[in-house]
Design an enzyme around this catalytic site. Sequence first.
Site, PDB file in Angstrom:
ATOM      1  N   ARG B 135       0.810  -1.233   0.000  1.00  0.00           N
ATOM      2  CA  ARG B 135       0.000   0.000   0.000  1.00  0.00           C
ATOM      3  C   ARG B 135       0.835   1.271   0.000  1.00  0.00           C
ATOM      4  O   ARG B 135       0.368   2.324   0.403  1.00  0.00           O
ATOM      5  CB  ARG B 135      -0.986   0.019   1.167  1.00  0.00           C
ATOM      6  CG  ARG B 135      -1.981  -1.122   1.123  1.00  0.00           C
ATOM      7  CD  ARG B 135      -3.169  -0.913   2.040  1.00  0.00           C
ATOM      8  NE  ARG B 135      -3.946  -2.138   2.117  1.00  0.00           N
ATOM      9  CZ  ARG B 135      -3.728  -3.091   3.024  1.00  0.00           C
ATOM     10  NH1 ARG B 135      -2.788  -2.927   3.922  1.00  0.00           N
ATOM     11  NH2 ARG B 135      -4.458  -4.181   2.998  1.00  0.00           N
ATOM     12  N   GLU B 251      -5.302  16.972  -9.984  1.00  0.00           N
ATOM     13  CA  GLU B 251      -5.979  17.331 -11.228  1.00  0.00           C
ATOM     14  C   GLU B 251      -7.465  17.593 -11.038  1.00  0.00           C
ATOM     15  O   GLU B 251      -8.318  17.056 -11.732  1.00  0.00           O
ATOM     16  CB  GLU B 251      -5.751  16.244 -12.299  1.00  0.00           C
ATOM     17  CG  GLU B 251      -6.067  16.768 -13.694  1.00  0.00           C
ATOM     18  CD  GLU B 251      -5.501  15.898 -14.806  1.00  0.00           C
ATOM     19  OE1 GLU B 251      -4.340  15.457 -14.682  1.00  0.00           O
ATOM     20  OE2 GLU B 251      -6.202  15.677 -15.790  1.00  0.00           O
ATOM     21  N   ASN B 259      -2.505  18.472 -20.304  1.00  0.00           N
ATOM     22  CA  ASN B 259      -2.940  17.495 -21.302  1.00  0.00           C
ATOM     23  C   ASN B 259      -3.175  18.105 -22.673  1.00  0.00           C
ATOM     24  O   ASN B 259      -3.789  17.473 -23.538  1.00  0.00           O
ATOM     25  CB  ASN B 259      -4.225  16.804 -20.826  1.00  0.00           C
ATOM     26  CG  ASN B 259      -3.925  15.761 -19.772  1.00  0.00           C
ATOM     27  OD1 ASN B 259      -3.041  14.944 -19.952  1.00  0.00           O
ATOM     28  ND2 ASN B 259      -4.649  15.802 -18.674  1.00  0.00           N
ATOM     29  N   HIS B 266      -3.716  10.594 -27.495  1.00  0.00           N
ATOM     30  CA  HIS B 266      -4.046   9.252 -27.010  1.00  0.00           C
ATOM     31  C   HIS B 266      -4.876   8.490 -28.035  1.00  0.00           C
ATOM     32  O   HIS B 266      -4.713   7.283 -28.198  1.00  0.00           O
ATOM     33  CB  HIS B 266      -4.806   9.332 -25.683  1.00  0.00           C
ATOM     34  CG  HIS B 266      -3.941   9.699 -24.518  1.00  0.00           C
ATOM     35  ND1 HIS B 266      -4.457  10.122 -23.309  1.00  0.00           N
ATOM     36  CD2 HIS B 266      -2.602   9.715 -24.366  1.00  0.00           C
ATOM     37  CE1 HIS B 266      -3.466  10.394 -22.473  1.00  0.00           C
ATOM     38  NE2 HIS B 266      -2.330  10.151 -23.092  1.00  0.00           N
TER      39      HIS B 266
END
Lengths: 383, 383
Positions: B135, B251, B259, B266
Site C-alpha cells: 500500500r 488534477e 494534457n 491518445h
Amino acid sequence: MTSAPSTAAGGAPTAAGARRLEVDLGARSYPILIGCGLISSPDCYAPYVRGRQVLVVSNDTVAPLYLDAVERALASLDIHKVILPDGERYKDLATLNRIFDALLAERLGRDVTVIALGGGVVGDMAGFAAACYQRGVDFIQVPTTLLAQVDSSVGGKTGVNHALGKNMIGAFHQPRAVVADTDTLSTLPDRELAAGLAEVVKYGLIRDPDFVDWLEASRERLLARDADALAEAVERSCRNKAEVVAADEREAGQRALLNLGHTFGHAIEAGLGYGEWLHGEAVAAGMVMAAELSARLGWLAADDVGRIRRLLAGFGLPVDPPPDLTAERWLALMAVDKKVQGGRLRLVLLRAIGGAVVTADFDPAALRALLEQTAAASGRATA
Amino acid sequence: MTSAPSTAAGGAPTAAGARRLEVDLGARSYPILIGCGLISSPDCYAPYVRGRQVLVVSNDTVAPLYLDAVERALASLDIHKVILPDGERYKDLATLNRIFDALLAERLGRDVTVIALGGGVVGDMAGFAAACYQRGVDFIQVPTTLLAQVDSSVGGKTGVNHALGKNMIGAFHQPRAVVADTDTLSTLPDRELAAGLAEVVKYGLIRDPDFVDWLEASRERLLARDADALAEAVERSCRNKAEVVAADEREAGQRALLNLGHTFGHAIEAGLGYGEWLHGEAVAAGMVMAAELSARLGWLAADDVGRIRRLLAGFGLPVDPPPDLTAERWLALMAVDKKVQGGRLRLVLLRAIGGAVVTADFDPAALRALLEQTAAASGRATA
C-alpha cells in the site's frame, strides 16, 4: 460506549432506526450506516453518488441473493455490474482486471461510483479497482458478511493477494459510505458468522475490555443471530475501528494494533493455501498464539490466555494452529509481514485483555519456542 | 523565469553545478535535480533513501548503458534489481506483476526504496508498483529520456495501460526525488529526443509564451544536444510543471492543462496500436489539432496555428495526424478520455500561445468538422 439506535444527526437522511457512525478523516470523512433492510433503501446511496453512473461489483454467491434489491434502490441511476467468482483464491490481479474490463468496456467516466456488494474479498478488490481506475474514483462499501461489516469495509484498506503474500498489493482508498445491512447476516453460513466474530473479539482484546465482558455475556444471542445483539456487535466494532483509523489512517503507529493475531493468521492462510481456513479462523488461532507468546514473555496472565481461548472456542472458532507447519516454515511465512521493519519482525502482543502493543522488543527465542511447541504438538520436528 | 546553474540551497548537498527545483507539496515535497553526471553521484540518492534496501527497476535498453553507474552510486546499500522488456506495449498489469514478483521474492520490506531508471514507461510502472506495494513505499525517479525528464517523472502520475485505454489504471504517488542527468540524453535516438521536445513545447504553449520565443531561437542548439540548452529546456519545463502540480496535485482543475494535445494524441496512439507512434509524436500532432480546433472556434489566430506547426516541424515532429482513422473512430477513441465528465468530452484548447483552457464549452460540430477534414485528407469517407 454503546448508543441507542438513532436516526442520522446531520447529513443525509437514512432509513428509520439505522445506527450511524462517522469515520472522522477531514475531507475524506464518511458515515457507517448500520441496521435492518438498508441495502434496499435509496437514501443509503443517493447522498454518496456524485455522478449518474454506478458499477456494482459482486460475486456469484451474493449477487443472486441481494443484487436485485440493490438495483431497485439505485433505479434512478445508470447501473452497470460485474459479477466475480466467489472466493479468496480469486483475489488477484487477473480478477481485478475483470473490473477494469467492465469499467472500460462500458466507458464509465471518472465520476463513476463503484459499489462493492459482498464480503471482504469483493470489498477489497472493488475498492482497489476504484483506487486505481483513472487514478481514483468513488466507491461505496455494502458489506454482506459479518467480517466485512466489522472490519474490512471500514478504514480504506484495499488490495489483492500475490502468490508470495497476502494483501501485498493495494492502496489506502476510503469509501464514501459504508452500508452495513444486518439482515444480510441471516444468509451467512455458521462458519462465516464465527469467522466474523473473531474480528469482533479482536476489538475487545486490543482496546475495549468492557466489550469482552459483553461478548462473553452475549454469546448465545449472537450465535442465535439476535438482530439487536448483532447490530450492537457491529456498531461497537466499527466505533473502535473508526477511532483507530481516524487517529492513524496510514498505519504509521497504533493502527497496526488492528493486526492482533494477523501475522500468525496470515502465515496460517499462506502456509495452508488461501481459502483452506477462513481469514477469521486463522486470526482466531493467531490471537491465541499472540496471547500465548505474551504469557511466555511474562506480559499476560495464564488465566487471561485461558479466557481468550474459551471466548473464541465458544463461538466455534479454532484456537490451535494447524499441525502442518514446521517452526522454520512459520518464520519464513511471517518474514513477509508488512510490519517487518529493517528486516526485524514486529508483532502485536497483549499487555492485558484490552491492552495491545505493537513491538519488535521481544525475545526471539520465546517466539521460536512457541513455534517449536506448535510443530511438536503435531508430531513434526523442525528441520 | 530562467535561473543560473546553482548548487542546492538548503537541504541535501548535490553534485556541484546541479540545478535544483522544489516541487512544493507540503509533507510530500521533493527536489528535482538537473545536471551532468548526476546518476553516478551517491549524494543524489542517499538523502532520499530511508531504509537499507533499494530495488532498481530498469529495462533491457537502459540497463546496459547506465545500471552500473547507478549501482556504484548505491554501493553502500542493499541493492536488488529487476530488468523489464523495453517498450510501451509492456506497460501492463502482467509486466507490473514482475516488479511485485521481485519485491516479494527478495522479501523487500515496507522501507524499501524503488528506483526507476529509464524512460516514461519504466517510471510509470516502477512508480505504480511503489504506490501499490504494501500500500505504498518510497521511490526515486531517474529519468533517462527527455520526455521523462521534462514530464512523466515529475508530478506523481503513475500507472499502466489497459487494452481498452492508455494510462487508465494508476495512482497519484509522488517520488522522493527526481534525478535528471542530462548526460543520459546523449544516447537517446533522434526520434526520442524530438518526442521529448514536443512536451517541452507544450509548456510554452499552455502557460509560458517567453519560453516559446526561446525555443524558436534555440532550435539548432537543442537539436545539436548542446548541454546548456538541454539543461535549460529541462529546468524550465520542470519549473512550469512543478508550479502546476503544486497548485493542483490531483488534477481537480488547472493540472488538466498539461494534457494539451493529449486527448487527440491518445486517440492516435490507441487507434494505431501503442508503440506505432511515440507518445511525444502523437502529442505534437494532437497539439496542432487542438490549435486548429481553437482557430475554427475563433479563439486563436490562423497565424498562431502556423507558428505552432513550424516550431514542431522544426524539431522533426509530425504535425498532421495519421490518415487511418475515420471521424467516428476518432470520437470513439476520444470518448474514453479521463477528462470526460457526465458523458461530455472536455478538451484543452488555446486562447492564445501561452494561454490554454480546459473546456467542454465548444461546438461539437466544429470538432466533427475538424475530424472529418482529417479523415477526408486521407481519402477516406466517414461511415
